[in-house]
Enzyme design. Sequence first.
Site, PDB file in Angstrom:
ATOM      1  N   GLU A 118      -4.649  -8.535  10.866  1.00  0.00           N
ATOM      2  CA  GLU A 118      -4.526  -9.036  12.368  1.00  0.00           C
ATOM      3  C   GLU A 118      -5.404  -7.874  12.979  1.00  0.00           C
ATOM      4  OE1 GLU A 118      -1.038  -6.575  12.652  1.00  0.00           O
ATOM      5  OE2 GLU A 118      -1.895  -7.778  11.359  1.00  0.00           O
ATOM      6  N   CYS A 150       1.774  -4.629   6.399  1.00  0.00           N
ATOM      7  CA  CYS A 150       2.375  -3.108   6.989  1.00  0.00           C
ATOM      8  C   CYS A 150       3.817  -2.789   6.817  1.00  0.00           C
ATOM      9  CB  CYS A 150       2.419  -2.785   7.963  1.00  0.00           C
ATOM     10  SG  CYS A 150       2.769  -0.948   8.576  1.00  0.00           S
ATOM     11  N   HIS A 202      -3.234  -3.560   8.724  1.00  0.00           N
ATOM     12  CA  HIS A 202      -3.642  -4.656   9.335  1.00  0.00           C
ATOM     13  C   HIS A 202      -4.601  -5.310   9.953  1.00  0.00           C
ATOM     14  CE1 HIS A 202       0.418  -3.925  11.728  1.00  0.00           C
ATOM     15  NE2 HIS A 202       0.336  -2.283  10.987  1.00  0.00           N
TER      16      HIS A 202
END
Length: 213
Positions: A191, A87, A189
């Site tokens: 994660e 990001c 993202h």
Amino acid sequence: MPTSYVDAVRAAGGAAVILPPGESEPARLLGGLDGLVLSGGGDVAPERYAGRAHDKIYGVSEERDGFEIALARAALARSGFPFLCICRGMQVLNVAMGGTLHAHLPDLGDSTVEHRLPERLHTHHSARVAPSSRLAELLGATEVTVCSWHHQAIDRLASDLRAVAWAQDGIIEAVEHESQPVCVAVQWHPEMQLEDAAQQRLMRGFVGLANRT
């Protein structure tokens, strides 16, 4: 930093070390690491890419900008050093290499894709990945659903980067370095998507590369 970044690295088999801004010589920190993740966060100061002030820009930290730009340049100077940008991290990479950013995506006009929801909430959309890219190899897919949480994006791509993934509205969703095959950056993202098999493979693949350095 959200704990999700640490959790994702650990779930992929790595050990996470957090590097806070403030070091006078950021490059020396990389000597004890096997790879680098540049995480998401607030906006990059527009002065860093000859941009203009905008009332929607928020969360700017000059200290963090300078620190992470220095880290990005140092990582690229280390041949074969695994480097994943997420990001904001992708935007920092582009700026560090001389590229520019769109300050606020809604200013580009109507889009069929929501890159974040009102009140700065994340959302999901599809992305198309170039089949010949290192990213496609890591993901094991050329069509993915991504967790999106941004209002800025790459405008002019830095000369040594190539776009390798796009949203349906044409916004660049991932880039790779032309001569550093272990440098990959995504606008989304991973994660926050550890239940998704493709995003799991991306994180495991990155940690696997770091383990081989």
